[in-house]
Design a protein around this motif. Structure first.
Motif, PDB file in Angstrom:
ATOM      1  N   GLN A   1      12.053  64.714  11.795  1.00 44.78           N
ATOM      2  CA  GLN A   1      11.874  64.433  13.226  1.00 44.78           C
ATOM      3  C   GLN A   1      10.502  64.931  13.654  1.00 44.78           C
ATOM      4  O   GLN A   1      10.371  65.982  14.273  1.00 44.78           O
ATOM      5  N   GLY A   2       9.456  64.166  13.300  1.00 46.75           N
ATOM      6  CA  GLY A   2       8.097  64.668  13.465  1.00 46.75           C
ATOM      7  C   GLY A   2       7.377  64.234  14.717  1.00 46.75           C
ATOM      8  O   GLY A   2       6.191  64.532  14.889  1.00 46.75           O
ATOM      9  N   THR A   3       8.049  63.537  15.640  1.00 48.08           N
ATOM     10  CA  THR A   3       7.380  63.083  16.862  1.00 48.08           C
ATOM     11  C   THR A   3       7.251  64.232  17.848  1.00 48.08           C
ATOM     12  O   THR A   3       8.232  64.895  18.170  1.00 48.08           O
ATOM     13  N   VAL A   4       6.036  64.472  18.357  1.00 50.70           N
ATOM     14  CA  VAL A   4       5.817  65.566  19.310  1.00 50.70           C
ATOM     15  C   VAL A   4       5.479  65.061  20.714  1.00 50.70           C
ATOM     16  O   VAL A   4       5.641  65.785  21.689  1.00 50.70           O
ATOM     17  N   LEU A   5       4.988  63.830  20.833  1.00 45.16           N
ATOM     18  CA  LEU A   5       4.702  63.222  22.137  1.00 45.16           C
ATOM     19  C   LEU A   5       4.892  61.719  21.963  1.00 45.16           C
ATOM     20  O   LEU A   5       4.424  61.138  20.981  1.00 45.16           O
ATOM     21  N   ALA A   6       5.588  61.091  22.903  1.00 46.11           N
ATOM     22  CA  ALA A   6       5.869  59.663  22.753  1.00 46.11           C
ATOM     23  C   ALA A   6       6.062  59.017  24.112  1.00 46.11           C
ATOM     24  O   ALA A   6       6.393  59.680  25.095  1.00 46.11           O
ATOM     25  N   GLY A   7       5.869  57.713  24.141  1.00 46.03           N
ATOM     26  CA  GLY A   7       6.072  57.006  25.397  1.00 46.03           C
ATOM     27  C   GLY A   7       5.794  55.537  25.256  1.00 46.03           C
ATOM     28  O   GLY A   7       5.762  54.985  24.154  1.00 46.03           O
ATOM     29  N   GLY A   8       5.570  54.891  26.389  1.00 44.10           N
ATOM     30  CA  GLY A   8       5.291  53.474  26.370  1.00 44.10           C
ATOM     31  C   GLY A   8       5.360  52.866  27.759  1.00 44.10           C
ATOM     32  O   GLY A   8       5.532  53.563  28.767  1.00 44.10           O
ATOM     33  N   ARG A   9       5.254  51.556  27.778  1.00 42.60           N
ATOM     34  CA  ARG A   9       5.251  50.798  29.032  1.00 42.60           C
ATOM     35  C   ARG A   9       6.672  50.370  29.374  1.00 42.60           C
ATOM     36  O   ARG A   9       7.451  49.998  28.495  1.00 42.60           O
ATOM     37  N   TYR A  10       6.997  50.416  30.679  1.00 47.25           N
ATOM     38  CA  TYR A  10       8.346  50.031  31.129  1.00 47.25           C
ATOM     39  C   TYR A  10       8.238  49.238  32.437  1.00 47.25           C
ATOM     40  O   TYR A  10       8.656  49.660  33.498  1.00 47.25           O
ATOM     41  N   ASP A  11       7.705  48.029  32.326  1.00 52.97           N
ATOM     42  CA  ASP A  11       7.376  47.237  33.513  1.00 52.97           C
ATOM     43  C   ASP A  11       8.593  46.763  34.309  1.00 52.97           C
ATOM     44  O   ASP A  11       8.456  46.430  35.485  1.00 52.97           O
ATOM     45  N   GLY A  12       9.768  46.705  33.706  1.00 53.57           N
ATOM     46  CA  GLY A  12      10.924  46.190  34.433  1.00 53.57           C
ATOM     47  C   GLY A  12      11.839  47.239  35.020  1.00 53.57           C
ATOM     48  O   GLY A  12      12.807  46.906  35.715  1.00 53.57           O
ATOM     49  N   LEU A  13      11.551  48.530  34.770  1.00 55.47           N
ATOM     50  CA  LEU A  13      12.513  49.568  35.168  1.00 55.47           C
ATOM     51  C   LEU A  13      12.616  49.732  36.679  1.00 55.47           C
ATOM     52  O   LEU A  13      13.713  49.857  37.227  1.00 55.47           O
ATOM     53  N   VAL A  14      11.494  49.745  37.380  1.00 52.72           N
ATOM     54  CA  VAL A  14      11.536  49.924  38.835  1.00 52.72           C
ATOM     55  C   VAL A  14      12.352  48.807  39.484  1.00 52.72           C
ATOM     56  O   VAL A  14      13.202  49.048  40.352  1.00 52.72           O
ATOM     57  N   GLU A  15      12.133  47.592  39.037  1.00 54.74           N
ATOM     58  CA  GLU A  15      12.862  46.449  39.597  1.00 54.74           C
ATOM     59  C   GLU A  15      14.353  46.539  39.280  1.00 54.74           C
ATOM     60  O   GLU A  15      15.199  46.230  40.123  1.00 54.74           O
ATOM     61  N   SER A  16      14.702  46.989  38.067  1.00 52.51           N
ATOM     62  CA  SER A  16      16.114  47.082  37.687  1.00 52.51           C
ATOM     63  C   SER A  16      16.857  48.127  38.500  1.00 52.51           C
ATOM     64  O   SER A  16      18.079  48.077  38.623  1.00 52.51           O
TER      65      SER A  16
END
Length: 413
Positions: free
Chosen positions: A279-294
């Motif tokens: 489990q080597g991930t220390v920082l992660a993320g991404g784009r979430y363009d539909g979340l606010v609308e949902s």
């Protein structure tokens, strides 16, 4: 009450001084770095409506279905301890009426809760730093966010990290890819673990991220989203890669990054280390363009990331954290009040001071040694009469008779 009964809950631990000092180093780097990107700190509640995460993260995700601490309170409301920060940030963004306020750049620091299997650097209550940017849609903003994360980790001086990026497509290109992937996975189901078989129908892209060796062996030629992007997503991804190259931010494409939450689209990324096991991930993320609308708001592009403080702290160099600047040793009951006044003066000048309490000189000097202080301020009758302090440098053994302002100057040098 027995000592055993006083043990903390498994996977939840205390932040004792040595660890908190490391957390504070991480937090200070976050405050300093994020401020240079015009990000503002927000503080959100630990308790949130359970429905918020069912609607945002997705009921089929491990977080909601297996790991979330949710319960009904005395008023009949179904609430939970927040398992992550993004959904709460979106709620705050909507509740605060900020959808027409232009781009919002936020970050937050605080505890999150997931009932997952405790392992190295992963806890059921963990400290997290998160960053969210609302109202930004182009690859330029993605580049800025990844550059910010890179700067933050560089400020911490953590070596051996690599940035891995992927594109998860969008509503236009993902459905066709999903159908191809499901068809492939069904043909391989006998070679996949039980969890992956459950995910084929619910969340097939998560199968690509399985850490079971036999599953990875079965997935060597699985179709990958990055090769099935629509024109818009491909252009976005190309712009991201070009911008990172322009800024000199090194990266690798990892087509198996899918992220664990349903709301991600297009850009996904992880900063990974080989120093924390599988489990080597220390920082992660991404784009979430539909979340606010949902969640009931207007269509709003957004991107963000999160990092665990405990995992980052484990990667910091092991340099010794210094103790207090000065320990005050009072030789004789008649000088105690004078020594307290001198300690107060040193603190007023911004120094960290521990008073050794008076009494036997041997005990006080032992206390000063245990505190790992840089200097000892020795005060006896002669020093009090002269209005001075005998300042001993613990590294060199040198001792000087100095006035208070001179002590401040020497210690602060």
């Amino acid at each position: 009450m027995s000592g055993k009964s006083l043990q903390s809950i498994r996977g939840i631990h205390d932040g004792l001084p040595a660890e908190v000092r490391l957390w504070q180093r991480v937090e200070a780097a976050a405050h300093e770095t994020f401020a240079t990107y015009a990000c503002s700190e927000v503080r959100m509640p630990i308790l949130e409506p359970t429905e918020l995460f069912k609607r945002s993260i997705g009921e089929a995700t491990d977080i909601v279905s297996k790991e979330m601490y949710s319960f009904e309170d005395q008023g009949g409301d179904n609430i939970c301890l927040r398992p992550e920060g993004t959904a709460g940030a979106v709620r705050a963004y909507l509740q605060g009426g900020l959808t027409r306020a232009g781009a919002q750049r936020w970050y937050y620091i605080g505890p999150m809760f997931r009932r997952e299997r405790p392992q190295k650097g992963r806890l059921r209550q963990f400290q997290q730093i998160g960053m969210e940017m609302f109202g930004v849609q182009g690859p330029l903003e993605d580049i800025e966010v990844l550059a910010m994360a890179h700067s933050f980790l560089s400020e911490l001086g953590i070596a051996g990290l690599r940035l891995e990026i992927n594109s998860l497509g969008c509503q236009e290109c993902r459905p066709g890819y999903r159908n191809r992937l499901v068809e492939y996975l069904k043909a391989k189901k006998e070679q996949l673990c039980v969890t992956c078989n459950e995910r084929i129908a619910k969340n097939p892209m998560r199968v690509l991220d399985c850490k079971v060796a036999s599953c990875q062996a079965a997935l060597t030629d699985a179709p990958e989203m990055v090769h099935h992007l629509c024109e818009g997503c491909e252009s976005h991804f190309d712009g991201l890669k070009q911008g990172l190259a322009a800024l000199g931010v090194p990266y690798q494409i990892n087509a198996r990054i899918v992220r664990g939450l349903d709301y991600y689209n297009r850009t996904a990324f992880e900063f990974v280390t080989d120093k924390l096991g599988a489990q080597g991930t220390v920082l992660a993320g991404g784009r979430y363009d539909g979340l606010v609308e949902s969640l009931g708001g207007p269509a709003t592009p957004a991107i963000g990331f999160a990092a665990g403080l405990e995992r980052l702290a484990m990667l910091l160099d092991d340099r010794e954290e210094g103790g207090p600047d000065v320990a005050v040793v009072a030789l004789g009951s008649e000088v105690v009040n004078y020594s307290l006044m001198q300690a107060a003066g040193l603190r007023a000048a911004g120094l960290s001071v521990v008073h050794c309490g008076g009494g036997a000189a041997k005990r006080q000097f032992k206390m000063a040694d245990r505190e790992s202080v840089r200097f000892v301020a020795v005060i006896g009758g002669d020093e009090m009469q002269a209005g001075k302090i005998a300042l001993k440098d613990m590294a060199s053994g040198e001792q000087q008779l100095l006035a208070l302002d001179e002590v401040v100057r020497v210690v602060s040098a």
